[in-house]
Design a protein around this motif. Structure first.
Motif, PDB file in Angstrom:
ATOM      1  N   HIS A  14      43.570  39.812  45.125  1.00  0.00           N
ATOM      2  CA  HIS A  14      42.331  38.797  45.045  1.00  0.00           C
ATOM      3  C   HIS A  14      42.904  38.135  43.007  1.00  0.00           C
ATOM      4  O   HIS A  14      42.365  39.268  42.904  1.00  0.00           O
ATOM      5  N   ILE A  15      42.618  37.063  43.194  1.00  0.00           N
ATOM      6  CA  ILE A  15      42.357  36.413  41.954  1.00  0.00           C
ATOM      7  C   ILE A  15      41.395  36.183  40.981  1.00  0.00           C
ATOM      8  O   ILE A  15      40.515  36.403  41.467  1.00  0.00           O
ATOM      9  N   ASP A  16      41.820  36.599  39.978  1.00  0.00           N
ATOM     10  CA  ASP A  16      41.151  37.840  39.345  1.00  0.00           C
ATOM     11  C   ASP A  16      40.520  38.954  39.107  1.00  0.00           C
ATOM     12  O   ASP A  16      39.756  39.326  38.038  1.00  0.00           O
ATOM     13  N   SER A  20      47.080  41.554  36.115  1.00  0.00           N
ATOM     14  CA  SER A  20      47.302  40.849  35.069  1.00  0.00           C
ATOM     15  C   SER A  20      47.306  41.615  34.183  1.00  0.00           C
ATOM     16  O   SER A  20      48.487  42.446  33.757  1.00  0.00           O
ATOM     17  N   SER A 159      39.513  50.957  34.304  1.00  0.00           N
ATOM     18  CA  SER A 159      39.608  49.841  34.011  1.00  0.00           C
ATOM     19  C   SER A 159      40.740  49.530  33.353  1.00  0.00           C
ATOM     20  O   SER A 159      40.916  50.080  32.456  1.00  0.00           O
TER      21      SER A 159
END
Ligand code: GTP
Length: 597
Positions: A14-16, A20, A159
């Motif tokens: 999902h976005i965020d 990336s 992480s």
């Protein structure tokens, strides 16, 4: 590379949730980039992508890990680009599912996971951001199992930011994701996954070779596009360009073939050997069609040529948006543009404003309606596609109008459910499903696309303080009681403000428009009526009172130069206005008036 040493995977998130960041981390760990080069996020390489945190164009990177070649396929992260996502997924055998340890599973994640499952992917769940104090990895693990139905017992806790779990992820890609299959001796079949225009290389094509071998110097043919080209470069990204001599079955890489126009390279097309072509193309090719249309006009009429050039330049790199010239009585010369969705529209609009320094007026976005016309003495009955309310045919000839519908999936915390249900109801939604998962409701609604394109997403976010997530796909056309509503300013119809609305909601919409325009249009020397009308029938009305005083009145008898100065000053203030008849309408009015209350 032998097939059993290759792994092709994408990252679903999902976005965020950290796609990336994780991709960058994988590149760094496998030696593609130094710490310094890492400082700028690599995969999201456009400014707007960076700012909005959305991946627009897919990119791919080749990684070396313990003797294996891992191809990471980046996928766009928004519903507007669903078809491109499907092609990227079709190029892979597996996916990392990245879920934020504090946010949990969200609607967009689901849509992509289901697509990935449809492609028979092996999915490796990664619970990211475990460094956050609010992280609840065990809760998220349960969510992945309950909501998505995936076994998450071996989900990797990671992480991306602090570099935890990166080696485990790389090992899991090798161990859990299957190697690609593909017969290198068969005729060439390569899927065109993505393409973009590079000023030095021309059009660069990202491919996944399914069968055969793609070589430098080979003559290739596009099976859907119908053109032939000579391959002049073959290579991969590490993420820097590395040239190769060939790409074998199972491999992912890029080619160039002196292609000038991106329109020749359609996502999902099959590339084959021109001399020894494959018998049939790969399945799943689809011609992408714009679904949302609006007019773009320069605020300053002198900028029209600049707008034409800028739009053409953008189009060089984005074959999925369309444009044609349009003239409007109110706005002069401009372009009617088609987009994959509202986000796509906003991205193009923003790039035109920012990169090309243009001041634009955007007219009401419209979907594509099917208008059924009755036969006349001279013409047969027929169906036309309408995407500009200004082109609405004579109502007496219209038998019926159909509009596109969508099915939306909305995830929302319980406390906001009531207001979200109301929002969907107000937008003519039909509730299909309501289930609870954890503390959240999962809603399925059928909605007319027309009711969604304006500001549905913004409203959803603001009602839920950003907690609701939303995803949709089109489900076809349905007949609706639709009418064209015109807005008349000083008794003249302003075509850029006209829109197609549902009859039941017309009065409310009309009243809202008139009220907002009343505040947005400055007072003039005379009284200005503002009306909303369907056909000849006025359904709402407001009046802007006349100004009491002429700005130059106090100069009567005064000296001429002072009077001219005042007039000039007034002209300055009008720069961002549009003259309409003898009324000036400020630029903001066009967009602001369209926002629904
Ligand atoms: P799209 O490109 O829109 O799909 O977003 P994305 O999923 O690529 O998200 P991105 O990697 O840009 O990360 C979003 C935000 O989360 C950024 O501010 C990152 O710094 C942050 N972030 C990513 N991974 C971690 C993590 O492991 N821990 C913490 N604390 N923050 C992270």
């Amino acid at each position: 590379t032998p097939l059993d040493k290759i792994r092709n995977f994408s990252i679903i998130a999902h976005i965020d949730h950290g796609k990336s960041t994780l991709a960058d981390r994988l590149i760094q760990r496998t030696g593609g980039l130094t710490e310094r080069e890492m400082s700028a996020q690599v995969l999201d390489n456009m400014d707007i992508e960076k700012e909005r945190g959305i991946t627009i164009k897919a990119q791919t990177v080749r990684l070396d890990w313990k003797g294996y070649v891992l191809n990471l396929m980046d996928t766009p992260g928004h519903v507007d680009f669903a078809y491109e996502v499907s092609r990227s997924l079709a190029a892979c055998e597996g996916a990392l599912l990245v879920v934020d340890a504090a946010q949990g599973v969200e609607a967009q994640t689901l849509a992509n996971v289901y697509q990935s499952i449809e492609h028979d992917h092996e999915i490796v769940p990664v619970i990211n951001k475990i460094d956050l104090p609010a992280a609840e990895p065990e809760k998220v693990r349960a969510e992945i199992e309950d909501i998505i139905g995936l076994d998450a017992s071996n989900a990797i806790l990671a992480s991306a930011k602090s570099g935890i779990g990166i080696d485990e992820i790389l090992d899991a890609i090798v161990e859990r994701i299957p190697a690609p299959k593909g017969d290198a001796s068969a005729p060439l079949k390569a899927m065109l996954v993505d393409s973009w225009y590079d000023p030095y290389l021309g059009v660069v094509i990202l491919v996944r070779v399914m069968a055969g071998v793609l070589k430098k110097g080979q003559e290739i043919a596009f099976m859907a596009g119908g053109t032939r080209h000579l391959v002049d470069r073959v290579g991969c990204f590490r993420p820097k360009i590395e040239q190769l001599t060939e790409l074998g079955a199972g491999e992912i890489g890029f080619i160039t073939a002196q292609i000038k126009e991106i329109t020749e390279t359609r996502v999902g097309d099959t590339i084959t050997d021109a001399k020894k072509p494959a018998a049939e193309p790969l399945p799943g090719f689809k011609e992408v069609q714009p679904v949302v249309f609006c007019g773009l006009f320069p605020t300053d009429a002198n900028d029209f040529e600049k707008l034409r050039e800028s739009i053409s330049k953008l189009r060089l790199n984005d074959a999925s948006f369309s444009f044609e010239m349009e003239t409007s009585a109110a706005l002069g010369f401009g372009f009617r543009c088609g987009f994959l969705g509202l986000l796509h529209l906003e991205i193009i609009q923003e790039r035109l404003t920012r990169e090309y320094d243009l001041d634009l007026i955007t007219t009401a976005p419209s979907v594509v309606y099917h208008i059924h016309l009755a036969h006349t003495k001279n013409e047969d009955a027929r169906v036309i596609d309408l995407h500009n309310p200004a082109d609405m045919p004579d109502p007496t000839r219209i038998e019926s109008i159909e509009e596109p519908w969508i099915e939306a999936t909305i995830y929302v915390p319980d406390e906001y459910l009531g207001s979200i249900l109301k929002l969907c109801q107000d937008r003519r939604g039909i509730q299909k499903d309501l289930t609870y998962v954890g503390g959240r409701a999962q809603l399925k609604y059928e909605l007319p696309l027309n009711e969604v394109v304006f500001d549905f997403y913004d409203r959803l976010k603001s009602i839920s303080r950003g907690y609701a997530s939303f995803d949709y796909h089109q489900i076809g056309y349905r007949e609706g009681d639709l009418v064209k509503m015109s807005i008349l300013v000083n008794d003249e119809a302003v075509d850029a403000l006209s829109m197609i609305v549902h009859r039941a909601g017309a009065e409310t919409r009309g009243r809202g428009m008139c009220e907002r325009l009343k505040d947005l249009i400055p007072r003039h020397m005379f009284k200005i009526p503002i009306q909303a009308a369907i056909g000849g029938k006025v359904i709402a009305r407001e009046t802007i009172a006349a100004l009491r005083k002429d700005v130059t009145a106090k100069c009567y008898g005064g000296d001429a130069s002072r009077k001219r100065k005042l007039l000039d000053k007034q002209k300055e203030g009008k720069k961002r206005m549009r003259e309409y008849g003898n009324v000036s309408i400020p630029q903001e009015a066009f967009i602001a008036a369209l926002r629904m209350g």
